[in-house]
Motif scaffolding. Sequence first.
Motif, short mmCIF file in Angstrom:
data_model
loop_
_atom_site.label_atom_id
_atom_site.label_comp_id
_atom_site.label_asym_id
_atom_site.label_seq_id
_atom_site.Cartn_x
_atom_site.Cartn_y
_atom_site.Cartn_z
N HIS A 1 0.88 -1.08 -0.14
CA HIS A 1 -0.05 -0.05 0.03
C HIS A 1 0.82 1.22 0.09
CE1 HIS A 1 -3.95 -1.93 0.50
NE2 HIS A 1 -3.18 -2.81 1.38
N ALA A 2 0.38 2.41 -0.55
CA ALA A 2 1.12 3.66 -0.86
C ALA A 2 2.37 3.26 -1.48
CB ALA A 2 1.48 4.37 0.62
N ALA A 3 2.43 2.73 -2.37
CA ALA A 3 3.71 1.90 -3.10
C ALA A 3 4.43 3.36 -3.81
CB ALA A 3 3.23 1.20 -4.24
N ALA A 4 4.05 4.27 -3.78
CA ALA A 4 4.64 5.58 -4.55
C ALA A 4 5.32 6.30 -3.39
CB ALA A 4 3.96 6.14 -5.45
N GLY A 5 4.89 6.15 -2.20
CA GLY A 5 5.40 6.87 -1.03
C GLY A 5 6.83 6.64 -0.57
N GLY A 6 7.34 7.30 0.42
CA GLY A 6 8.46 7.03 0.86
C GLY A 6 8.65 5.49 1.68
N VAL A 7 7.95 5.11 2.44
CA VAL A 7 7.91 3.77 2.90
C VAL A 7 7.62 2.71 2.03
CG1 VAL A 7 7.02 2.38 4.97
CG2 VAL A 7 7.34 4.77 5.40
N GLY A 8 6.46 3.10 1.16
CA GLY A 8 5.87 1.94 0.34
C GLY A 8 7.21 1.74 -0.85
N SER A 9 7.90 2.69 -1.30
CA SER A 9 8.79 2.53 -2.53
C SER A 9 9.87 1.57 -2.00
CB SER A 9 9.30 4.04 -3.13
OG SER A 9 9.84 4.89 -1.98
N ALA A 10 10.45 1.96 -0.59
CA ALA A 10 11.38 0.99 -0.10
C ALA A 10 10.97 -0.51 -0.36
CB ALA A 10 11.73 1.55 1.36
N ALA A 11 9.79 -0.65 0.14
CA ALA A 11 9.22 -2.07 0.33
C ALA A 11 8.94 -2.58 -1.10
CB ALA A 11 8.09 -2.12 0.81
N VAL A 12 8.75 -1.73 -2.10
CA VAL A 12 8.62 -2.30 -3.66
C VAL A 12 9.91 -2.87 -3.87
CG1 VAL A 12 8.17 -1.69 -5.93
CG2 VAL A 12 6.66 -1.01 -4.21
N THR B 1 4.83 6.42 -11.04
CA THR B 1 5.98 6.38 -10.35
C THR B 1 5.99 4.83 -9.82
OG1 THR B 1 5.78 8.67 -9.53
CG2 THR B 1 6.92 6.98 -8.03
N ALA B 2 4.95 4.13 -9.70
CA ALA B 2 4.93 2.83 -8.91
C ALA B 2 5.45 2.03 -10.16
CB ALA B 2 3.70 2.30 -8.48
N GLU B 3 5.08 2.30 -11.34
CA GLU B 3 5.75 1.23 -12.61
C GLU B 3 6.91 1.43 -12.55
OE1 GLU B 3 3.05 2.88 -15.71
OE2 GLU B 3 1.37 1.54 -15.25
N ARG B 4 7.43 2.70 -12.54
CA ARG B 4 8.88 2.98 -12.79
C ARG B 4 9.79 2.52 -11.62
NH1 ARG B 4 7.44 8.37 -14.05
NH2 ARG B 4 7.81 9.20 -12.07
N LEU B 5 9.25 2.35 -10.37
CA LEU B 5 9.93 1.58 -9.21
C LEU B 5 9.88 0.03 -9.68
CD1 LEU B 5 8.14 3.42 -6.21
CD2 LEU B 5 10.63 3.43 -6.90
N GLY B 6 9.20 -0.42 -10.42
CA GLY B 6 9.10 -1.79 -10.81
C GLY B 6 8.05 -3.00 -10.33
N CYS B 7 6.92 -2.13 -9.93
CA CYS B 7 5.75 -2.98 -9.75
C CYS B 7 5.27 -3.64 -10.94
CB CYS B 7 4.62 -1.78 -9.05
SG CYS B 7 4.79 -1.30 -7.40
N ASP B 8 5.06 -5.02 -10.65
CA ASP B 8 4.43 -5.76 -11.60
C ASP B 8 2.79 -5.59 -12.14
OD1 ASP B 8 6.78 -7.93 -12.03
OD2 ASP B 8 6.55 -7.72 -9.67
N ILE C 1 18.53 -1.39 -4.91
CA ILE C 1 17.75 -0.44 -4.32
C ILE C 1 18.37 1.08 -4.49
CG2 ILE C 1 16.89 -1.99 -2.43
CD1 ILE C 1 18.74 -0.69 -0.51
N THR C 2 17.54 1.66 -4.63
CA THR C 2 17.86 3.39 -4.77
C THR C 2 16.76 4.25 -4.10
OG1 THR C 2 19.30 3.03 -6.53
CG2 THR C 2 18.69 5.40 -6.12
N ALA D 1 14.03 -7.03 -5.03
CA ALA D 1 15.07 -7.58 -4.94
C ALA D 1 15.13 -9.17 -4.28
CB ALA D 1 15.97 -6.85 -3.91
N ALA D 2 13.85 -9.44 -3.56
CA ALA D 2 13.81 -10.82 -3.03
C ALA D 2 12.95 -11.65 -3.94
CB ALA D 2 12.82 -10.73 -1.78
N GLY D 3 12.88 -11.40 -5.00
CA GLY D 3 12.24 -12.05 -6.13
C GLY D 3 10.93 -12.15 -6.18
N ALA D 4 10.04 -11.22 -5.36
CA ALA D 4 8.61 -11.24 -5.21
C ALA D 4 8.00 -10.73 -6.50
CB ALA D 4 7.94 -10.57 -3.85
N THR D 5 6.67 -11.09 -6.78
CA THR D 5 5.72 -10.48 -7.66
C THR D 5 5.30 -9.47 -6.70
OG1 THR D 5 5.26 -12.39 -8.99
CG2 THR D 5 3.74 -10.85 -9.04
N VAL D 6 5.33 -8.10 -7.16
CA VAL D 6 4.97 -6.90 -6.49
C VAL D 6 3.87 -6.12 -7.14
CG1 VAL D 6 5.66 -4.59 -5.29
CG2 VAL D 6 7.30 -6.44 -5.61
N ILE D 7 2.70 -6.11 -6.33
CA ILE D 7 1.55 -5.45 -6.76
C ILE D 7 1.41 -4.12 -5.77
CG2 ILE D 7 -1.11 -5.36 -6.74
CD1 ILE D 7 -0.94 -8.24 -7.07
#
Length: 333
Positions: free
Chosen positions: A148-159, A181-188, A293-294, A164-170
């Motif tokens: 949740h809040a995948a484009a925010g500061g805390v959420g973007s780190a989790a994405v 922004t979430a798409e650029r971060l790598g959300c599937d 991670i960046t 990096a852990a090999g998960a499918t990320v929503i």
Amino acid sequence: MQAWRVHETGEPNRVMRLEEVPDPAPGPGELLLRVRAAGVNFPDALLCRGEYQVRPPLPFTPGLELCGEILAAGEGASGEPGTRVLATAALPAGGFAERTVVPATAVLPAPDALDDAEAAVLHIGYQTGWFGLHRRARLRSGEVLLVHAAAGGVGSAAVQLGKAAGATVIGVVGGADKARTAERLGCDVVIDRHTDDIATAVKDATGGHGADVVYDPVGGDAFAKSTKCVAFEGRIVVVGFASGVIPRAALNHALVKNYSVLGLHWGLYNTHDPDAVRACHRELTALAAKGAITPLISERVPLAGAADAVQRVAGGRTTGRLVVVPGGDGDGR
């Protein structure tokens, strides 16, 4: 020197004052740092409002995490002047200042792969994400992670950590700009909560399986929607309540659907297992060196803009991380 100080509790843009204060001096076991950059966190707003679990004495300087340069060491503290480090602030001496003092035990080496602003926001957000996903939820490669809040500061780190852990990320976001922004971060998969039904979209994206792990820094309705799409033996990690609403978990529902609700208070690891915090920092440094991670920096603001930055983060009007840079643009080493 200049420092932001809070003399009474209230909204950040009302109670934060930029003042001229005496230069600090390191006491026993402390280091004096020149602040190169300081991250803006939602808890900074809660501190200003008097709503955080820690209530420092007034007046205090907000700013919970920073990247700094060692200027001097107090008695019994070790630190080479000129060394670039990360630190968590020891309130009432926070990071929204030109200089600050911190316990030497709260200092870690700044990763060479990150500039000052990126390094300043690595610690709390990414440590929280790493402990939430790996220590609490035991995320495995191939699992589905809902953030949740995948484009925010805390959420973007989790994405980024999930990828990096090999998960499918929503990723769940609010609005088209944050979706990009979430798409650029790598959300599937990206779900816009303004136009999509979260539970239906998660089930559609996973063939009815649902999310194995849910990372929730929002609370409120986000938690309620998560319980409708969490998978069998899924884990919901409760990180915070940015919505301002603390949900009440229906334990009968957790029993019937066979899922877990896991609380995460990352700060407790500093007291109960500091070795784990240092080990996590080494892992994050390695991930940064590999480019896995960046931190997503949306704005670098001068020291004079700190109160406005905290207010905007409190209002949920930002993407990624805002960083206060007292002496420049934060791109130097």
